[in-house]
Scaffold this motif. Sequence first.
Motif, PDB file in Angstrom:
ATOM      1  N   ARG A 170       0.806  -1.218   0.000  1.00  0.00           N
ATOM      2  CA  ARG A 170       0.000   0.000   0.000  1.00  0.00           C
ATOM      3  C   ARG A 170       0.840   1.269   0.000  1.00  0.00           C
ATOM      4  NH1 ARG A 170      -1.903   3.365   3.971  1.00  0.00           N
ATOM      5  NH2 ARG A 170      -1.004   2.072   5.616  1.00  0.00           N
ATOM      6  N   THR A 171       1.990   1.226   0.669  1.00  0.00           N
ATOM      7  CA  THR A 171       2.815   2.421   0.801  1.00  0.00           C
ATOM      8  C   THR A 171       4.227   2.152   0.290  1.00  0.00           C
ATOM      9  OG1 THR A 171       3.459   1.821   3.058  1.00  0.00           O
ATOM     10  CG2 THR A 171       1.527   3.233   2.795  1.00  0.00           C
ATOM     11  N   GLY A 172       4.904   3.226  -0.109  1.00  0.00           N
ATOM     12  CA  GLY A 172       6.284   3.122  -0.552  1.00  0.00           C
ATOM     13  C   GLY A 172       6.442   2.127  -1.678  1.00  0.00           C
ATOM     14  N   GLN A 173       7.537   1.350  -1.592  1.00  0.00           N
ATOM     15  CA  GLN A 173       7.814   0.307  -2.571  1.00  0.00           C
ATOM     16  C   GLN A 173       7.709  -1.067  -1.928  1.00  0.00           C
ATOM     17  OE1 GLN A 173       8.170   1.156  -5.818  1.00  0.00           O
ATOM     18  NE2 GLN A 173       7.762   3.220  -5.030  1.00  0.00           N
ATOM     19  N   GLY A 174       6.875  -1.164  -0.879  1.00  0.00           N
ATOM     20  CA  GLY A 174       6.771  -2.396  -0.119  1.00  0.00           C
ATOM     21  C   GLY A 174       5.932  -3.454  -0.789  1.00  0.00           C
ATOM     22  N   THR A 175       5.767  -4.571  -0.082  1.00  0.00           N
ATOM     23  CA  THR A 175       4.989  -5.702  -0.574  1.00  0.00           C
ATOM     24  C   THR A 175       3.852  -5.997   0.392  1.00  0.00           C
ATOM     25  OG1 THR A 175       6.423  -7.302   0.545  1.00  0.00           O
ATOM     26  CG2 THR A 175       6.977  -6.716  -1.737  1.00  0.00           C
ATOM     27  N   SER A 176       2.964  -6.863  -0.031  1.00  0.00           N
ATOM     28  CA  SER A 176       1.849  -7.303   0.808  1.00  0.00           C
ATOM     29  C   SER A 176       1.516  -8.737   0.457  1.00  0.00           C
ATOM     30  CB  SER A 176       0.622  -6.404   0.598  1.00  0.00           C
ATOM     31  OG  SER A 176       0.145  -6.515  -0.735  1.00  0.00           O
ATOM     32  N   VAL A 177       0.925  -9.447   1.376  1.00  0.00           N
ATOM     33  CA  VAL A 177       0.437 -10.805   1.135  1.00  0.00           C
ATOM     34  C   VAL A 177      -1.028 -10.843   1.553  1.00  0.00           C
ATOM     35  CG1 VAL A 177       0.671 -13.243   1.653  1.00  0.00           C
ATOM     36  CG2 VAL A 177       2.712 -11.801   1.522  1.00  0.00           C
TER      37      VAL A 177
END
Length: 694
Positions: A276-283
């Motif tokens: 959702r934010t920055g260049q991060g990831t999610s699962v």
Amino acid sequence: MSTNTIRHDIQEPVYIQGEPDTQISITGGLGTASSSLMNLDTFKTQFPTIDGRGSAVVVIDTGINLQHSAFGNRIVYNYDFGDNDNDASDSNGHGTNVSSIIASSNSSYPGVAEGVDIIHLKIFTNGGTATTAKLEQALRWVIDHSANNPNAVAPTFNITAINMSLSDSKNWNTYVQPVGIHDELNVLANELNIIPVSAAGNFFNNYLSQQGVGYPAADRNSLAVSAVFDRNVGSTTYWGATSSISGPDLVSGFTQRHGTLTTVMAPGVQILGAGRTGQGTSVFTGTSQAAPQVTGVVVLAQQLAQQTLGRRLTFNEMTNLLQNTGRRVNDGDDEVDNVSNTNLNFQRVDVMALAQSILNMAPPPPPVSNRLNVTIGQTSYNAEIAEYGSGQGIANIGNYTASVENQNQLNITGNTWMRLPINYNITPNTVLEFDFRSTNRGDIHGIGFDTDNRYSYNPDAGRGFKLYGTETWGISGNNYTNVGNWQNFRIAVGSTFTGNFSQLVFANDHDISSPTATGSYRNIRFYENASENLRINVGGTSQTAEVRGYGSGSGIANIGTYTASVQNETQLDITGNAWLRVPIDYTVTANTVLRFDFRSTNRGEIHGIGLDADNRYSYTPDSRNGFKLYGTEWWGVQGNNYTNVGNWQTFQINLGQYQSLTGNNFRNLSFVNDHDVASPTAMSSFNNIELFER
């Protein structure tokens, strides 16, 4: 568009069908296992150019991380219907994860269709609520801005699919239309050929293992996607459904499913995507994650169908192919969970199986012939291809094979020199134009002329033009560089030699024991040069440049199925079937304006004008940079309509309002006079062309 029965009075809540995952225990394959399971890796290897490029997908969700590099510059439009503003930023993370499953270009979690453009329509408020009224507004926007809609409003997009990873969280066991979006879905699926894809829902356990899906998955005009595991992630519990074991193609305990309503299954457990934010990831986990897998596959399938069949698949064709291809999954044969399995068979999407079915729909290849057409001036001439020394028709002789397609295209593989009988007097103004393609390089690929039915390597090299190959031969300067693709050549033969010639020569020389060199020639034309220049006012400065045919780098001429001329250096007249260009060097800003006069006396399929960055103008990918003025066929940006037929009409187009143009540098101004018939009569005239900043 037949939406006159829309029921606007019913507003029901809708809910996302995925949640952030906190149960990750086994991470092997996270981000790539789905691709392997769906045979997507094999597909991408076999079809490297099929990646969604040239089309757009609509994601209706919680918003998107507009700055994430996984989306590159492919977010071409976004809007927040939930809060009624122009910022569809994601305050939840669900919409970003879903969008990246379809379209991420990050190698750690590649999307299914890595080249597709993204349109994100946010319908959930920042507080997390949404209704079917907001969903209906979003669907109406898609209808209004689809390039397939003859009444569309700008900006328009080549939209192929819509992803709806949401549901009313109910459990329907028959097709229904409980709220006012059925009519929109019907228009999208059956009139505009845009495929809606919906999540089946996550409440199989909550509904006591009763078969069913949520809505809009339960609409007959949407694909309904249920979820399977793509790998072993251990024991999991989601929405009260515990799967004691997990592994590839085990049906997830939570997924809603129905023997008739579920279209197909896809991976939906612990799916890695953009954050959702920055260049991060999610699962995330849920049928929300299974649906975009299928949406991405739909995008690829439609691009392959367009390339193979010349059209998109219909909604019914797509549905039938998904239901009759892929891997059969039985719900209950090896699942160990706390729900009552249906013991029914479902299909899990298989991209390669789907692709093969599309290829099987293609018409048979054209019959092989030994006669080739060339155009001499305005006359079509047909003669028999022969090998040197044999005087025979084309055949599989020795160490080469050759064939002619549609009497227009000569294909050669192996080691041979061939000839086509002609009788042509080359003057100082003679031009030879043709398209050439090679996929395997040999010693010499070239074209030339002969007077005595014998072609000697050295003596005759002065009348041959080398295009490609490892050996030095003939006249240089016409270099084939677009390997594997067609490249147009225009050779001013008369500036090198003149005289009467009886043979046109094709060289495909590869002197090895098992020659593999390939050379294809098509659209061969002889004509007398009539090159002219066109003057355009660019940024207040008058610039004069040569009008060229696409791919040729050449001047305007009477070629094949069109004629063109320039009057007083300011007016370009085209009759027939042609896409032409004038070189410019211009970067479009928010204030750039294109102004010109246009006239047509005979309507074709497309009359238009546009901008081009790479000297190649593809019908679909470049249509976003083109403006249709007139014609029977849907193409390009709409809203600039020629109505004063037979008379001049002035157009002023504010280029800076289009995201696909602003900030980009363009090398050509393009002119379209498309009329794909045997004897094209379409006519376009452009005059007083100006490109300036307001």
